[in-house]
Design a protein around this motif. Structure first.
Motif, PDB file in Angstrom:
ATOM      1  N   ALA A 126      23.716 -27.193   0.567  1.00 32.55           N
ATOM      2  CA  ALA A 126      23.027 -27.844   1.679  1.00 32.55           C
ATOM      3  C   ALA A 126      22.530 -29.227   1.256  1.00 32.55           C
ATOM      4  N   GLU A 127      22.014 -29.326   0.049  1.00 32.22           N
ATOM      5  CA  GLU A 127      21.556 -30.617  -0.473  1.00 32.22           C
ATOM      6  C   GLU A 127      22.728 -31.610  -0.554  1.00 32.22           C
ATOM      7  N   LEU A 128      23.870 -31.127  -1.027  1.00 30.98           N
ATOM      8  CA  LEU A 128      25.059 -31.977  -1.109  1.00 30.98           C
ATOM      9  C   LEU A 128      25.504 -32.419   0.287  1.00 30.98           C
ATOM     10  N   ARG A 129      25.502 -31.491   1.238  1.00 32.63           N
ATOM     11  CA  ARG A 129      25.869 -31.842   2.622  1.00 32.63           C
ATOM     12  C   ARG A 129      24.934 -32.899   3.174  1.00 32.63           C
ATOM     13  N   GLY A 130      23.650 -32.771   2.858  1.00 33.73           N
ATOM     14  CA  GLY A 130      22.673 -33.774   3.298  1.00 33.73           C
ATOM     15  C   GLY A 130      22.961 -35.139   2.698  1.00 33.73           C
ATOM     16  N   THR A 131      23.373 -35.165   1.445  1.00 35.07           N
ATOM     17  CA  THR A 131      23.692 -36.426   0.775  1.00 35.07           C
ATOM     18  C   THR A 131      24.951 -37.041   1.357  1.00 35.07           C
ATOM     19  N   LEU A 132      26.000 -36.218   1.533  1.00 34.19           N
ATOM     20  CA  LEU A 132      27.281 -36.738   2.036  1.00 34.19           C
ATOM     21  C   LEU A 132      27.208 -37.089   3.515  1.00 34.19           C
ATOM     22  N   GLY A 133      26.388 -36.360   4.253  1.00 37.56           N
ATOM     23  CA  GLY A 133      26.322 -36.575   5.695  1.00 37.56           C
ATOM     24  C   GLY A 133      27.652 -36.234   6.342  1.00 37.56           C
ATOM     25  N   THR A 134      27.990 -36.962   7.378  1.00 38.00           N
ATOM     26  CA  THR A 134      29.250 -36.709   8.082  1.00 38.00           C
ATOM     27  C   THR A 134      30.374 -37.612   7.583  1.00 38.00           C
ATOM     28  N   ASP A 135      30.069 -38.475   6.643  1.00 39.43           N
ATOM     29  CA  ASP A 135      31.064 -39.412   6.114  1.00 39.43           C
ATOM     30  C   ASP A 135      31.914 -38.720   5.045  1.00 39.43           C
ATOM     31  N   THR A 136      33.131 -38.366   5.399  1.00 42.17           N
ATOM     32  CA  THR A 136      34.020 -37.676   4.459  1.00 42.17           C
ATOM     33  C   THR A 136      35.052 -38.628   3.859  1.00 42.17           C
ATOM     34  N   SER A 137      34.792 -39.917   3.967  1.00 42.58           N
ATOM     35  CA  SER A 137      35.732 -40.902   3.433  1.00 42.58           C
ATOM     36  C   SER A 137      35.769 -40.836   1.912  1.00 42.58           C
ATOM     37  N   PHE A 138      36.864 -41.299   1.357  1.00 48.81           N
ATOM     38  CA  PHE A 138      37.015 -41.333  -0.099  1.00 48.81           C
ATOM     39  C   PHE A 138      35.913 -42.180  -0.724  1.00 48.81           C
ATOM     40  N   GLU A 139      35.579 -43.288  -0.088  1.00 51.69           N
ATOM     41  CA  GLU A 139      34.547 -44.173  -0.629  1.00 51.69           C
ATOM     42  C   GLU A 139      33.213 -43.436  -0.763  1.00 51.69           C
ATOM     43  N   ASN A 140      32.847 -42.634   0.246  1.00 48.96           N
ATOM     44  CA  ASN A 140      31.591 -41.892   0.188  1.00 48.96           C
ATOM     45  C   ASN A 140      31.657 -40.776  -0.847  1.00 48.96           C
ATOM     46  N   LEU A 141      32.794 -40.091  -0.912  1.00 49.61           N
ATOM     47  CA  LEU A 141      32.949 -39.033  -1.914  1.00 49.61           C
ATOM     48  C   LEU A 141      32.894 -39.622  -3.324  1.00 49.61           C
ATOM     49  N   LYS A 142      33.533 -40.759  -3.513  1.00 50.11           N
ATOM     50  CA  LYS A 142      33.531 -41.423  -4.820  1.00 50.11           C
ATOM     51  C   LYS A 142      32.106 -41.865  -5.188  1.00 50.11           C
ATOM     52  N   LYS A 143      31.382 -42.382  -4.207  1.00 52.40           N
ATOM     53  CA  LYS A 143      30.001 -42.819  -4.420  1.00 52.40           C
ATOM     54  C   LYS A 143      29.122 -41.652  -4.887  1.00 52.40           C
ATOM     55  N   HIS A 144      29.395 -40.455  -4.378  1.00 48.78           N
ATOM     56  CA  HIS A 144      28.592 -39.275  -4.702  1.00 48.78           C
ATOM     57  C   HIS A 144      29.344 -38.291  -5.594  1.00 48.78           C
ATOM     58  N   GLN A 145      30.319 -38.805  -6.329  1.00 51.18           N
ATOM     59  CA  GLN A 145      31.154 -37.976  -7.191  1.00 51.18           C
ATOM     60  C   GLN A 145      30.322 -37.152  -8.178  1.00 51.18           C
ATOM     61  N   ASP A 146      29.338 -37.772  -8.802  1.00 51.05           N
ATOM     62  CA  ASP A 146      28.530 -37.062  -9.800  1.00 51.05           C
ATOM     63  C   ASP A 146      27.828 -35.849  -9.189  1.00 51.05           C
ATOM     64  N   GLN A 147      27.255 -36.011  -8.007  1.00 48.94           N
ATOM     65  CA  GLN A 147      26.558 -34.901  -7.363  1.00 48.94           C
ATOM     66  C   GLN A 147      27.556 -33.840  -6.902  1.00 48.94           C
ATOM     67  N   LEU A 148      28.704 -34.258  -6.406  1.00 50.02           N
ATOM     68  CA  LEU A 148      29.737 -33.334  -5.953  1.00 50.02           C
ATOM     69  C   LEU A 148      30.192 -32.434  -7.106  1.00 50.02           C
ATOM     70  N   VAL A 149      30.522 -33.044  -8.226  1.00 49.60           N
ATOM     71  CA  VAL A 149      30.999 -32.295  -9.392  1.00 49.60           C
ATOM     72  C   VAL A 149      29.856 -31.473 -10.000  1.00 49.60           C
ATOM     73  N   ALA A 150      28.657 -32.032 -10.033  1.00 48.61           N
ATOM     74  CA  ALA A 150      27.511 -31.296 -10.584  1.00 48.61           C
ATOM     75  C   ALA A 150      27.204 -30.054  -9.745  1.00 48.61           C
ATOM     76  N   THR A 151      27.348 -30.156  -8.434  1.00 45.56           N
ATOM     77  CA  THR A 151      27.127 -29.000  -7.559  1.00 45.56           C
ATOM     78  C   THR A 151      28.163 -27.922  -7.856  1.00 45.56           C
ATOM     79  N   ARG A 152      29.404 -28.333  -7.995  1.00 45.94           N
ATOM     80  CA  ARG A 152      30.460 -27.383  -8.352  1.00 45.94           C
ATOM     81  C   ARG A 152      30.126 -26.690  -9.676  1.00 45.94           C
ATOM     82  N   ASP A 153      29.692 -27.467 -10.663  1.00 45.40           N
ATOM     83  CA  ASP A 153      29.404 -26.914 -11.985  1.00 45.40           C
ATOM     84  C   ASP A 153      28.189 -25.982 -11.964  1.00 45.40           C
TER      85      ASP A 153
END
Length: 167
Positions: A126-153
């Protein structure tokens, strides 16, 4: 000339089935009729994986099992996004991690144990969804890559401490 019998590898039959399934899944068209290749980002699946007949004879759709969703999330450990990774591979990886987390989120919420059992992983997603918002673009995912991968881990570590949820 004497013919020698073919030598067989002891585990070859066991390896053949998963390899054949993998090849078929990579080459199979997606539900929307388009071909899905290994290099293209997969779209999130909105229809869950399991279904059972309901009382009126129509299939009743139930949520994907947590263990299945977790297994596909773990498969993302074999790829990544580093400075030497091509933009296309990086986009595929980040999109896949996001999609796998979304599917795991749905599976955990629909699990018979209830979402309370998965309170921590659901909060992290839920925290990750809040950070990413509705923007699923590569640029937004790349910007939040650390949080995305950290959530997975984090979820991987949590699941490793709860083997009954994925075995």
């Amino acid at each position: 000339m004497i013919k020698q019998p073919l030598r067989r590898l002891p585990g070859a039959p066991l390896l053949a089935v998963p390899l054949a399934a993998l090849l078929l899944s990579c080459a199979a068209p997606s539900d929307d009729g388009s071909d899905r290749t290994a290099g293209s980002p997969r779209t999130p699946v909105s229809a869950p994986a399991d279904s059972a007949p309901s009382s009126d004879g129509q299939p009743e759709v139930t949520a994907e099992k947590v263990r299945d969703a977790f297994a596909t999330l773990q498969a993302t450990y074999h790829s990544g996004c580093t400075p030497s990774t091509s933009a296309g591979e990086c986009e595929y990886f980040l999109t896949r991690v996001r999609d796998e987390l979304a599917q795991l989120d749905e599976a955990m919420k629909a699990d018979p144990q209830g979402p309370g059992h998965f309170r921590e992983p659901l909060a992290w997603m839920a925290e990750l969804r809040g950070t990413l918002g509705t923007d699923t673009s590569f640029e937004n995912l790349k910007k939040h890559q650390d949080q995305l991968v950290a959530t997975r881990d984090r979820i991987n570590r949590w699941m490793q401490d709860h083997p009954e949820d994925y075995r």
